[in-house]
Design a protein around this motif. Structure first.
Motif, mmCIF file in Angstrom:
data_model
loop_
_atom_site.group_PDB
_atom_site.id
_atom_site.type_symbol
_atom_site.label_atom_id
_atom_site.label_comp_id
_atom_site.label_asym_id
_atom_site.label_seq_id
_atom_site.Cartn_x
_atom_site.Cartn_y
_atom_site.Cartn_z
ATOM 1 N N ARG A 200 2.472 1.920 10.441
ATOM 2 C CA ARG A 200 3.376 1.478 9.373
ATOM 3 C C ARG A 200 4.797 1.277 9.915
ATOM 4 N NH1 ARG A 200 3.516 1.399 3.663
ATOM 5 N NH2 ARG A 200 1.496 2.362 3.325
ATOM 6 N N LYS B 100 -7.877 9.859 -16.754
ATOM 7 C CA LYS B 100 -8.951 10.697 -17.271
ATOM 8 C C LYS B 100 -8.579 12.162 -17.286
ATOM 9 C CE LYS B 100 -12.701 7.546 -16.268
ATOM 10 N NZ LYS B 100 -11.890 6.463 -15.664
ATOM 11 N N TYR C 222 -10.778 2.607 -4.548
ATOM 12 C CA TYR C 222 -9.822 3.379 -5.328
ATOM 13 C C TYR C 222 -8.593 3.785 -4.528
ATOM 14 C CZ TYR C 222 -10.108 5.191 -10.063
ATOM 15 O OH TYR C 222 -9.980 5.373 -11.394
ATOM 16 N N HIS D 44 0.822 -1.215 0.000
ATOM 17 C CA HIS D 44 0.000 0.000 0.000
ATOM 18 C C HIS D 44 0.854 1.262 0.000
ATOM 19 C CE1 HIS D 44 -3.738 -2.176 0.548
ATOM 20 N NE2 HIS D 44 -3.175 -2.853 1.524
ATOM 21 N N LEU D 45 2.076 1.148 -0.463
ATOM 22 C CA LEU D 45 2.936 2.319 -0.565
ATOM 23 C C LEU D 45 2.723 2.912 -1.949
ATOM 24 C CD1 LEU D 45 5.465 3.843 0.732
ATOM 25 C CD2 LEU D 45 6.807 2.432 -0.841
ATOM 26 N N ARG E 279 -2.840 5.143 -5.892
ATOM 27 C CA ARG E 279 -3.970 5.825 -6.518
ATOM 28 C C ARG E 279 -3.617 6.332 -7.910
ATOM 29 N NH1 ARG E 279 -2.310 8.843 -2.136
ATOM 30 N NH2 ARG E 279 -0.759 10.337 -2.790
ATOM 31 N N ARG E 280 -4.634 6.589 -8.638
ATOM 32 C CA ARG E 280 -4.484 7.037 -10.007
ATOM 33 C C ARG E 280 -4.917 8.488 -10.105
ATOM 34 N NH1 ARG E 280 -4.913 3.773 -15.433
ATOM 35 N NH2 ARG E 280 -3.309 2.708 -14.260
#
Lengths: 619, 220
Positions: free
Chosen positions: B34, A401, B46, A334-335, A360-361
């Protein structure tokens, strides 16, 4: 003098974001004050959230705090509410680590990354209880030394700063410490002369500037034997190991992430770019060193994001392997890994795609800077329209997008047609998105005004006329609208001030001082910037801003910063400027050495490292 | 989907970090987890976020002596091991007091919270009697309408029903008074200690407020 917590507790409940002023963050270093003999205050003259995003500060804090006998603490500019409360309470400016007053330190190391911080520097010295003018300080006061990008033309700040450091600080900062130790107990003059003998250090009070009748600089001459006629910047031959225990801020900072520098310097040679000229040579950090450091960084900080920093990431020869390895090792944690400053080419899209698997994007950002092939040749950022559109299509096809496009207006030779082309290009990119993905695609256009900077091929050119700039922005505002299009631009008056200060000389010290007296500070903050105050200061000191900002400077004029040498020669810059007017491009360093002067000036440093360590050819 | 584990952590937020806003503390916990290498579960979607919840936001400037949070883990971890790792990873001012595994099906902490107790030390030249008179007035009032700014809009909130108890401690030092407050803190709304101090005309005096206890449904 230690600012008492009880006094602070009376003030902090009444200011915005009080955690700006309390320190105590993870990895901050609090030393036993009395056990150290050289105490350095690292001052960033803007608010905490901005200063804490500065990599230079992170590096120097780490180096100094691990040097025997040396401690370093941080100081940022209090926001206007806090400044008011501090002045009302008679509270001096203090460090975050131990709340010592600035006057208790031996060295005040100021970061000067951009010109709009100049008035903040005066304000901070004043808040510290120090005389703002260097000439009024004595040996009882700490030495005030400044470095950073804006120090490559420090002349406008010469009245206020004891010494400037040109170039990279990692080694020279230790030499400064040694010089302070060696001159302990001696007079101010001896101390300044000692500082002037350090390579890369410029002590402005040891030089006289003579002007011609027309106001231009005739010459800058050393007044003492210790001051060299030319001050050459410092570079480190090999990038020192990256900081792997940076401070983890509590507050949301501008760049709230673990930074790691993967490359220093840029060999692309964009003609408007100050950083691209003054931070040469190009040195890559080896892939394995970066990978190991990223793992340490994450373990030591807990940051959820790591940024791979450089001026042009996709130029790093090992960037593809670097990204592959990082994703393989850390992709499941999750980095998120960010790679800013990507060039417009398909490899950038592939790199981003791999990194997106980790997080994320967001949007995809490109900086073509100019919308026509002609103008892109002038600024030496050549890329054919077709390639640009093909890359945009690729970005959309892979699922993004939003594309952000950055442009500059007011560049040399730019016409209204080049500005209108921004509209066309943005529309074509948006059209591409509509066809590829659909209606929800967005093109955000950011427009800033070009400011000619010293030590660049455009150091001779005038800032564009304010009326022209306004007309260009008006054109964009009128035409660049519609679904999926958004325009951002900045205030051309702020640009004027930046342009004046960037290429100013020592006479501007009086204007800066007056503007500060009249209340100017936080000039980089639109809501604080007061052009009326600056106009009054220029008027009272009898200086016209256009003299500095909007005058075409002839080839034979001595520029106020000509005695300060970033390694790139004026002869090269002039040749490159002339080439630009012919629309000629120049290859990137990696393709072919353009003989900018770096290897000649730093021959010894080049010879000291392996052939592959620099992009410059071996000597 | 693998079975998750839910860890309930008791912590204190001390003087050095009392000026952190709730969001800042939230981010600090994410990074602490973490660094501690806890196998924290992440939300789907997302932008996956670490799954944890704090029982109640602590107002800026107030310390908390027994705050609670729940964090969800993807692997079982003995609470003592978690405690040890967290203690080695928290910044100064944050102390981890206890950790215990709790059933996954318990309701969210926020929904179980009913009240919070505060201890306020105020520097004032006023006599406790004078303050007592104003306190009695506050407690005798039927309603205490106050303006609060919420998401950019002003709204009226009645403070009176949110004050469960208010009392003055025996005066410890001349020039200081100590107030005990028990204020509502539930999904229906919370009383804020600064509002009580303001209603008593004591906000301008230098003061130090500690939240000493969170009161949950399950505490009774």
């Amino acid at each position: 003098v230690i600012v008492p917590q009880a006094l602070l507790d009376r003030i902090l409940p009444h200011v915005q974001k009080p955690a700006r002023y309390t320190g105590g963050e993870w990895n901050s270093i609090v030393r036993d004050w009395d056990a150290y003999d050289v105490r350095v205050a690292l001052v960033f003259p803007d608010v905490y959230e901005i200063g804490m995003s500065n990599l230079g500060l992170t590096i120097l804090y780490d180096i100094l705090n691990h040097q025997p006998g040396v401690l370093a603490e941080r100081v940022f500019a209090p926001w206007v509410d806090m400044e008011g409360a501090m002045r009302a309470a008679g509270m001096p400016l203090f460090s975050l680590e131990t709340r010592h007053a600035l006057t208790d330190f031996d060295l005040i190391g100021l970061s000067l990354p951009y010109e709009q911080l100049f008035t903040n520097v005066l304000n901070l010295l004043d808040l510290a209880g120090l005389p703002v003018r260097a000439a009024e300080r004595d040996e009882q006061h700490p030495s005030v030394v400044a470095g950073g990008a804006a120090a490559f033309n420090p002349e406008p700040m010469a009245d206020f700063i004891d010494a400037f450091v040109l170039g990279e600080g990692e080694e020279v900062v230790l030499e400064l410490v040694a010089a302070l130790r060696a001159t302990r107990g001696q007079g101010r003059d001896d101390r300044l002369r000692a500082l002037a003998q350090i390579r890369g250090v410029y002590v402005p009070s040891l030089y006289a500037v003579r002007h011609r009748d027309d106001g231009t600089v005739a010459e800058v001459v050393p007044l003492v034997p210790e001051a060299p006629p030319r001050v050459v910047k410092r570079v480190v031959a090999t990038l020192p190991p990256p900081v792997t225990r940076p401070i983890v801020p509590f507050l949301e900072t501008v760049h709230n992430r673990a930074p790691i520098e993967i490359q220093r310097g840029c060999g692309r040679g964009c003609r408007f770019c100050h950083a691209g000229m003054v931070y040469r040579p190009v040195r890559e950090r080896p892939v394995d060193e970066v990978v190991a450091a990223v793992e340490e960084l994450v373990a030591n900080t807990g940051f959820e994001e790591v940024a791979l920093l450089s001026l042009s990431s996709s130029d790093h020869a090992g960037v593809e392997r670097l990204v592959r390895e990082l994703v393989a090792r850390l992709g499941h944690t999750h980095l998120s890994i960010s790679l800013p400053s990507l060039r417009i080419e398909s490899v950038s899209v592939e790199l981003m795609e791999q990194l997106q698997a980790t997080g994320r994007r967001g949007g995809f950002t490109f900086a073509p800077e100019a919308a026509t092939e002609r103008l892109r040749a002038v600024i030496n950022k050549p890329i054919p329209d077709g390639e640009l559109l093909a890359v945009a299509e690729e970005v959309f096809r892979r699922g993004w997008k939003t594309i952000k496009l950055y442009f500059m207006i007011g560049q040399p030779t730019q016409t209204l047609d080049d500005v209108a082309a921004i509209v066309d290009l943005a529309r074509r990119v948006r059209q591409m998105g509509r066809q590829t993905v659909g209606r929800r695609t967005q093109v955000n256009v950011g427009v800033s005004t070009f400011v000619p900077k010293p030590h660049t091929p455009f150091q001779w050119v005038p800032l564009a006329d304010l009326g022209e700039i306004r007309a260009q922005i008006a054109l964009l505002k009128e035409r660049l609208r519609g679904p999926g299009l958004k325009l951002n631009w900045n205030d051309p008056q702020e640009t004027l001030l930046e342009a004046v200060l960037a290429r100013g000389d020592r006479r501007l010290g009086a204007v800066i001082h007056r503007a500060w007296e009249l209340g100017a500070r936080f000039d980089a903050w639109s809501e604080q910037f007061r052009f009326d105050v600056w106009r009054q200061a220029f008027g009272e000191r009898g200086i016209h801003p256009d003299y500095y900002a909007r005058r075409e400077r002839p080839a034979d004029e001595t520029l106020p910063w000509d005695h300060l040498d970033p390694g790139v020669s004026n002869a090269f810059l002039w040749r490159d400027y002339q080439a630009s007017l012919q629309g000629e491009t120049r290859p990137a360093c990696r393709e072919q050495c353009t003989a900018c002067g770096i290897v000649r000036v730093f021959r010894e440093e080049r010879a000291s490292v392996a052939d592959g360590a620099w992009v410059c050819p071996p000597v | 989907v693998d079975e998750l584990h839910r860890l309930r952590v008791t912590f204190s937020k001390g003087e050095p970090i009392k000026y952190l806003a709730h969001l800042d503390l939230h981010r600090t916990w994410e990074r602490t987890f973490r660094r501690a290498g806890l196998p924290v579960a992440h939300s789907k979607g997302y932008t996956p976020r670490p799954r944890f919840q704090m029982a109640a936001a602590l107002p800026v400037g107030i310390t908390g002596e027994a705050e609670l949070l729940d964090v969800w883990l993807t692997e079982p971890l003995p609470p003592d091991a978690a405690l040890g790792r967290l203690r080695a990873s928290v910044p100064a001012g944050l102390r981890v007091l206890a950790a215990a595994e709790v059933p996954l099906n318990l309701p969210a902490l926020q929904s179980q919270l009913r009240a919070a107790e505060y201890h306020a030390e105020i520097e004032t030249a006023e006599s406790p009697e004078a303050i007592q008179v104003r306190m009695d007035g506050l407690l005798d009032a039927v309603s205490l309408p106050r303006q609060r700014r919420h998401k950019g809009r002003w709204q009226t909130v009645d403070l009176r029903p949110r004050i469960h108890a208010l009392s003055l401690a025996a005066q410890p030092v001349p020039g200081k008074v100590v107030l005990h407050m028990r204020l509502q803190a539930s999904p229906e709304g919370a009383g804020r200690p600064d509002e009580v101090l303001d209603a008593l005309g004591l906000m301008v005096s230098p003061h130090r407020v500690r939240r000493t206890r969170l009161v949950f449904v399950f505490d009774k």
